[in-house]
Design a protein around this motif. Structure first.
Motif, PDB file in Angstrom:
ATOM      1  N   LEU A  20       0.819  -1.200   0.000  1.00 46.15           N
ATOM      2  CA  LEU A  20       0.000   0.000   0.000  1.00 46.15           C
ATOM      3  C   LEU A  20       0.853   1.249   0.000  1.00 46.15           C
ATOM      4  N   LEU A  21       1.990   1.210   0.722  1.00 48.78           N
ATOM      5  CA  LEU A  21       2.896   2.345   0.725  1.00 48.78           C
ATOM      6  C   LEU A  21       3.394   2.630  -0.680  1.00 48.78           C
ATOM      7  N   GLY A  22       3.725   1.564  -1.424  1.00 50.88           N
ATOM      8  CA  GLY A  22       4.212   1.736  -2.788  1.00 50.88           C
ATOM      9  C   GLY A  22       3.150   2.270  -3.719  1.00 50.88           C
ATOM     10  N   CYS A  23       1.870   2.027  -3.407  1.00 49.10           N
ATOM     11  CA  CYS A  23       0.797   2.458  -4.293  1.00 49.10           C
ATOM     12  C   CYS A  23       0.245   3.818  -3.926  1.00 49.10           C
ATOM     13  N   THR A  24       0.696   4.408  -2.823  1.00 50.48           N
ATOM     14  CA  THR A  24       0.176   5.691  -2.389  1.00 50.48           C
ATOM     15  C   THR A  24       0.621   6.791  -3.335  1.00 50.48           C
ATOM     16  N   PRO A  25      -0.285   7.652  -3.848  1.00 48.82           N
ATOM     17  CA  PRO A  25       0.115   8.718  -4.758  1.00 48.82           C
ATOM     18  C   PRO A  25       0.815   9.836  -4.007  1.00 48.82           C
ATOM     19  N   PHE A  26       1.819  10.462  -4.667  1.00 45.22           N
ATOM     20  CA  PHE A  26       2.529  11.579  -4.061  1.00 45.22           C
ATOM     21  C   PHE A  26       3.285  12.300  -5.158  1.00 45.22           C
ATOM     22  N   ALA A  27       3.744  13.539  -4.863  1.00 46.20           N
ATOM     23  CA  ALA A  27       4.579  14.265  -5.813  1.00 46.20           C
ATOM     24  C   ALA A  27       5.928  13.577  -5.899  1.00 46.20           C
ATOM     25  N   LEU A  28       6.516  13.546  -7.101  1.00 45.19           N
ATOM     26  CA  LEU A  28       7.718  12.761  -7.324  1.00 45.19           C
ATOM     27  C   LEU A  28       8.917  13.665  -7.553  1.00 45.19           C
ATOM     28  N   ALA A  29      10.086  13.186  -7.100  1.00 47.13           N
ATOM     29  CA  ALA A  29      11.300  13.986  -7.180  1.00 47.13           C
ATOM     30  C   ALA A  29      11.938  13.873  -8.551  1.00 47.13           C
ATOM     31  N   ASP A  30      12.616  14.972  -8.985  1.00 48.03           N
ATOM     32  CA  ASP A  30      13.374  14.901 -10.219  1.00 48.03           C
ATOM     33  C   ASP A  30      14.788  14.451  -9.904  1.00 48.03           C
ATOM     34  N   ALA A 155      11.451  -0.474   2.403  1.00 45.24           N
ATOM     35  CA  ALA A 155      10.930   0.698   1.706  1.00 45.24           C
ATOM     36  C   ALA A 155      11.614   1.953   2.225  1.00 45.24           C
ATOM     37  N   ASN A 156      11.919   2.866   1.312  1.00 46.26           N
ATOM     38  CA  ASN A 156      12.473   4.184   1.636  1.00 46.26           C
ATOM     39  C   ASN A 156      11.537   5.241   1.064  1.00 46.26           C
ATOM     40  N   LEU A 157      11.023   6.114   1.895  1.00 45.73           N
ATOM     41  CA  LEU A 157      10.156   7.205   1.450  1.00 45.73           C
ATOM     42  C   LEU A 157      10.800   8.520   1.873  1.00 45.73           C
ATOM     43  N   ALA A 158      11.205   9.336   0.896  1.00 45.29           N
ATOM     44  CA  ALA A 158      12.020  10.526   1.158  1.00 45.29           C
ATOM     45  C   ALA A 158      11.251  11.809   0.881  1.00 45.29           C
ATOM     46  N   ALA A 159      11.485  12.817   1.726  1.00 39.06           N
ATOM     47  CA  ALA A 159      11.080  14.199   1.473  1.00 39.06           C
ATOM     48  C   ALA A 159      12.353  14.981   1.176  1.00 39.06           C
ATOM     49  N   LEU A 175      10.360   7.482  -3.803  1.00 35.99           N
ATOM     50  CA  LEU A 175      10.104   6.164  -3.238  1.00 35.99           C
ATOM     51  C   LEU A 175      11.068   5.137  -3.821  1.00 35.99           C
ATOM     52  N   ARG A 176      11.638   4.293  -2.952  1.00 35.25           N
ATOM     53  CA  ARG A 176      12.450   3.155  -3.363  1.00 35.25           C
ATOM     54  C   ARG A 176      11.984   1.945  -2.556  1.00 35.25           C
ATOM     55  N   MET A 177      11.847   0.790  -3.221  1.00 38.85           N
ATOM     56  CA  MET A 177      11.394  -0.430  -2.554  1.00 38.85           C
ATOM     57  C   MET A 177      12.211  -1.627  -3.017  1.00 38.85           C
ATOM     58  N   GLN A 178      12.394  -2.575  -2.118  1.00 39.96           N
ATOM     59  CA  GLN A 178      13.116  -3.801  -2.441  1.00 39.96           C
ATOM     60  C   GLN A 178      12.459  -4.981  -1.741  1.00 39.96           C
ATOM     61  N   THR A 179      12.328  -6.089  -2.475  1.00 37.82           N
ATOM     62  CA  THR A 179      11.921  -7.365  -1.894  1.00 37.82           C
ATOM     63  C   THR A 179      12.996  -8.381  -2.251  1.00 37.82           C
TER      64      THR A 179
END
Length: 246
Positions: A20-30, A155-159, A175-179
Motif C-alpha cells: 500500500l505504501l508503494g501504491c500511495t500517490p505523491f509528488a515525485l522527485a526529479d 521501503a524508503n520514502l524521502a522528502a 520512493l524506493r522499494m526492495q523485496t
C-alpha cells in the motif's frame, strides 16, 4: 550489514502495508532516482569504504544516454544507533568528460531494535552541495524493513528540499522499494522498484556478503532497472561495493 535472520513467519498484513505504501500517490522527485535502497540498521564499531555507480541508457534523451554518476564514501558508526558518512560525487556525461560534481554528508539513525516491533524503523538525513553552483539539496528519508520467513521487504520514502540561487526552491518526494530472498549470505536475489519525477522503474538485483579474516567483510550489489514509462530511462545499471571492518 547482514542483520540476524528471524525465521518466524509474519502475518500477511505486513506485506500488504508495504504494498500500500508503494501504491500511495505523491509528488515525485526529479533527478536520478535509481541508486540504493537503505535498510534501517546500524552496526556498532563499523567502518566502511563504499563506491556506488549508476549508468543509464536512453535512446530518446541524449542527456541521459551514457550518463554515469559515481559516489565514493567513507563512513563510520558513531554509536549503536547512529552512522555517519561523507561522499565525493562524480559525473561522466555523454561527451565522456568526468568531473567532481559535489559533496554529500549523510547520517542514519536506527530508531528501533531489530525485531522489537512488527517492522524495523530508521531515518536517513542527507545534505548535498554542488561544487560549481549555488545549489543545495537536503533530504529526510523514512526507512522501514519487515521480515517474513526468508523474505525481506524494505521501503524508503524521502522528502527532499532543493534551494539555491541557480535553481527554483522545491519540495519533492521519492520512493524506493526492495523485496529480496535470503538464499545465503553469499547470494541474495531481489527485485527493486523506484519512483520519481520522470522515472518509474523496476528490475532484478543481486547482492552478497563475503566474510574475511580479522572482522572484515566485502559486500556487493548489482542491479538492472528497466523503465516502465516513456519518460523513464530505458535501462539503469547500478553497482555498489563496500569494504567493511570493525
Amino acid at each position: 550489514m547482514y542483520p540476524k535472520l528471524d525465521e518466524s513467519v509474519l502475518n500477511c498484513r505486513s506485506a500488504a502495508a508495504l504494498l500500500l505504501l508503494g501504491c500511495t500517490p505523491f509528488a515525485l522527485a526529479d533527478g536520478v532516482v535509481v541508486d540504493k535502497v537503505y535498510d534501517p540498521y546500524v552496526q556498532p564499531l563499523e567502518t566502511e569504504i563504499e563506491w556506488r555507480a549508476v549508468g543509464m541508457r536512453d535512446d530518446e534523451d541524449d542527456s541521459l544516454d551514457s550518463l554515469q554518476l559515481h559516489r565514493l564514501g567513507l563512513g563510520r558508526s558513531l554509536s549503536d544507533r547512529w552512522f555517519g558518512e561523507v561522499y565525493l560525487i562524480g559525473e561522466r556525461n555523454e561527451d565522456e568528460s568526468f568531473r567532481l560534481q559535489g559533496v554529500e554528508l549523510e547520517a542514519k539513525w536506527q530508531l528501533t531494535e531489530q525485531g522489537e516491533y512488527a517492522a524495523d524503523w530508521g531515518l536517513l538525513f542527507e545534505l548535498e552541495k554542488e561544487r560549481d553552483r549555488d545549489e543545495w539539496e537536503a533530504a529526510t528519508t523514512l526507512l522501514v524493513a519487515r521480515e517474513w520467513g526468508r523474505w525481506v521487504g524494505t521501503a524508503n520514502l524521502a522528502a527532499i528540499y532543493e534551494w539555491g540561487d541557480d535553481i527554483d526552491n522545491e519540495l519533492e518526494s521519492q520512493l524506493r522499494m526492495q523485496t529480496r530472498y535470503r538464499l545465503s549470505e553469499a547470494f541474495e536475489p531481489a527485485v527493486e522498484l523506484y519512483a520519481g519525477q520522470d522515472t518509474l522503474g523496476i528490475g532484478p538485483v543481486a547482492r552478497g556478503l563475503q566474510r574475511l579474516s580479522g572482522a572484515r567483510q566485502f559486500y556487493w550489489e548489482l542491479g538492472l532497472i528497466l523503465g516502465v514509462t516513456d519518460e523513464s530511462p530505458d535501462q539503469t545499471l547500478r553497482l555498489l561495493v563496500e569494504y567493511e571492518f570493525y
